[in-house]
Design a protein around this motif. Structure first.
Motif, PDB file in Angstrom:
ATOM      1  N   ALA A  88      -7.769  -4.519  14.778  1.00 22.72           N
ATOM      2  CA  ALA A  88      -7.229  -5.048  13.516  1.00 22.72           C
ATOM      3  C   ALA A  88      -5.703  -4.946  13.507  1.00 22.72           C
ATOM      4  O   ALA A  88      -5.015  -5.850  13.013  1.00 22.72           O
ATOM      5  CB  ALA A  88      -7.828  -4.297  12.337  1.00 22.72           C
ATOM      6  N   MET A  89      -5.166  -3.883  14.100  1.00 20.70           N
ATOM      7  CA  MET A  89      -3.706  -3.729  14.156  1.00 20.70           C
ATOM      8  C   MET A  89      -3.079  -4.804  15.038  1.00 20.70           C
ATOM      9  O   MET A  89      -1.970  -5.272  14.779  1.00 20.70           O
ATOM     10  CB  MET A  89      -3.343  -2.334  14.659  1.00 20.70           C
ATOM     11  N   ALA A 145      -6.578  -8.223   8.067  1.00 16.82           N
ATOM     12  CA  ALA A 145      -6.489  -7.188   9.100  1.00 16.82           C
ATOM     13  C   ALA A 145      -5.858  -5.914   8.542  1.00 16.82           C
ATOM     14  O   ALA A 145      -6.296  -4.800   8.860  1.00 16.82           O
ATOM     15  CB  ALA A 145      -5.679  -7.706  10.285  1.00 16.82           C
ATOM     16  N   LEU A 146      -4.850  -6.104   7.673  1.00 18.01           N
ATOM     17  CA  LEU A 146      -4.172  -4.935   7.093  1.00 18.01           C
ATOM     18  C   LEU A 146      -5.132  -4.113   6.220  1.00 18.01           C
ATOM     19  O   LEU A 146      -5.180  -2.875   6.302  1.00 18.01           O
ATOM     20  CB  LEU A 146      -2.986  -5.413   6.255  1.00 18.01           C
ATOM     21  N   LEU A 173     -12.105  -8.841  12.849  1.00 20.46           N
ATOM     22  CA  LEU A 173     -12.115  -8.872  11.382  1.00 20.46           C
ATOM     23  C   LEU A 173     -13.514  -8.948  10.794  1.00 20.46           C
ATOM     24  O   LEU A 173     -13.675  -8.983   9.573  1.00 20.46           O
ATOM     25  CB  LEU A 173     -11.272 -10.053  10.876  1.00 20.46           C
ATOM     26  N   ILE A 181      -8.323  -4.028   6.509  1.00 22.94           N
ATOM     27  CA  ILE A 181      -9.306  -3.393   7.398  1.00 22.94           C
ATOM     28  C   ILE A 181      -8.707  -2.164   8.077  1.00 22.94           C
ATOM     29  O   ILE A 181      -9.360  -1.120   8.163  1.00 22.94           O
ATOM     30  CB  ILE A 181      -9.838  -4.420   8.429  1.00 22.94           C
ATOM     31  N   VAL A 182      -7.452  -2.281   8.514  1.00 22.57           N
ATOM     32  CA  VAL A 182      -6.792  -1.122   9.158  1.00 22.57           C
ATOM     33  C   VAL A 182      -6.749   0.061   8.195  1.00 22.57           C
ATOM     34  O   VAL A 182      -7.159   1.175   8.536  1.00 22.57           O
ATOM     35  CB  VAL A 182      -5.363  -1.490   9.625  1.00 22.57           C
ATOM     36  N   ILE A 210      -9.720  -0.065  14.508  1.00 24.07           N
ATOM     37  CA  ILE A 210      -8.346  -0.013  13.989  1.00 24.07           C
ATOM     38  C   ILE A 210      -7.408  -0.712  14.973  1.00 24.07           C
ATOM     39  O   ILE A 210      -6.546  -1.511  14.572  1.00 24.07           O
ATOM     40  CB  ILE A 210      -7.907   1.457  13.771  1.00 24.07           C
ATOM     41  N   VAL A 236      -4.118  -7.787  15.245  1.00 24.27           N
ATOM     42  CA  VAL A 236      -4.030  -9.000  14.414  1.00 24.27           C
ATOM     43  C   VAL A 236      -2.863  -8.892  13.437  1.00 24.27           C
ATOM     44  O   VAL A 236      -2.162  -9.875  13.177  1.00 24.27           O
ATOM     45  CB  VAL A 236      -5.357  -9.252  13.661  1.00 24.27           C
ATOM     46  N   VAL A 237      -2.636  -7.675  12.904  1.00 18.67           N
ATOM     47  CA  VAL A 237      -1.508  -7.486  11.981  1.00 18.67           C
ATOM     48  C   VAL A 237      -0.190  -7.746  12.728  1.00 18.67           C
ATOM     49  O   VAL A 237       0.685  -8.464  12.246  1.00 18.67           O
ATOM     50  CB  VAL A 237      -1.490  -6.049  11.401  1.00 18.67           C
TER      51      VAL A 237
END
Lengths: 80, 210
Positions: free
Chosen positions: B21-22, A20-21, B44, A23-24, B18, B24-25
């Protein structure tokens, strides 16, 4: 919830987080590359920066799916 | 679709990508709960792939613009050649008389070039960028292969003037045995640009770039 049920997702969690990081960061670079749409700078930033980071992130996610161990079958003997 | 709307949709799509995905982070626990697998797949895989596809499409589309091509210093003389005041200069007369779309001037006549051709051409396109940024641009820029009549025939094939004037040699022209440039031999003339006057009305300008 037993420990065995929880172990598989917990093991794959770091992969998911890194995926995920990547991808961000990749998508942020993509967003920035739109600022230079009419020049090769934006194209190169997108192709080499964003593209490779997002593809790496997706790859890591797919890898985590393959690596994710299956939860062991519950033995009936434990209930005896 | 309206270009501005498309632009907003694209930016929104990337921002949503974004955001997911954030999430998930920040909360990887979310994707390990029930139903989380679907969210992980969305955040993802589905959204990043869609964003990449949209990005590739947008960048390729914008790289067809005249502004994009002329944003490289090495292309400046070619841009200038579109403004020379000579009716026999092919690029200039096409550009000035709107025989081609001015915003797609380079791409219209060089359709099989760099990003727009086959895989080898696309790789060459990226290589050109790298060569440019490394500062190793050759003194003289040349096409990889002789200019193909196909690029002229995109528009001229079937046109009355072309059909009437080239009735005798049409077969040779269409099979590329006889190049259009054999007779229409005045192209960009970058080596002698200083010898020509300029048509001041719509001189293509270099707007931004490295």
């Amino acid at each position: 919830m037993t420990g065995s049920e929880n172990s598989a997702p917990t093991r794959s969690r770091p992969y998911l987080r890194w995926s995920a990081l990547l991808i961000v960061v990749g998508l942020l670079v993509e967003l920035m590359s739109f600022g230079a749409l009419q020049s090769p700078t934006g194209f190169l930033a997108f192709a080499l920066g964003s593209g490779s980071l997002v593809v790496a992130g997706i790859g890591l996610y797919l890898f985590s799916l393959v690596r994710q161990p299956k939860a062991p079958a519950v033995s009936s003997s434990t209930h005896d | 679709m309206d270009a501005t709307l498309g632009w907003y949709l694209l930016v929104t799509l990337v921002l949503v990508g974004i955001g997911f995905a954030m999430l998930v982070v920040a909360q990887p626990r979310l994707v390990t709960r029930s139903g989380g697998q679907a969210m992980a797949f969305l955040a993802l895989f589905v959204l990043p792939v869609t964003c990449l596809w949209a990005g590739v499409s947008t960048h390729l589309e914008s790289s067809k613009s005249t502004e994009f091509c002329l944003s490289c210093h090495v292309m400046e003389p070619y841009g200038e050649s579109l403004a020379i005041d000579d009716e026999f200069a092919l690029p200039a007369s096409h550009f000035q008389n709107r025989r081609i779309d001015r915003d797609r001037a380079c791409y219209t006549c060089h359709t099989q070039y760099t990003m727009y051709g086959d895989l080898a051409a696309k790789i060459n396109g990226v290589r050109h960028l790298l060569v440019y940024y490394r500062g190793a641009t050759p003194e003289t820029i040349e096409l990889y292969e002789p200019y193909h009549n196909r690029e002229c025939l995109h528009c001229h094939a079937g046109a009355r003037l072309y059909e009437e004037m080239h009735a005798e040699d049409r077969a040779e022209i269409e099979s590329n045995e006889l190049s259009c440039l054999e007779c229409h031999d005045m192209s960009h003339e970058v080596a002698s640009l200083a010898d020509y006057d300029r048509w001041p009305t719509a001189e293509p300008t270099r707007t931004e770039g490295p």
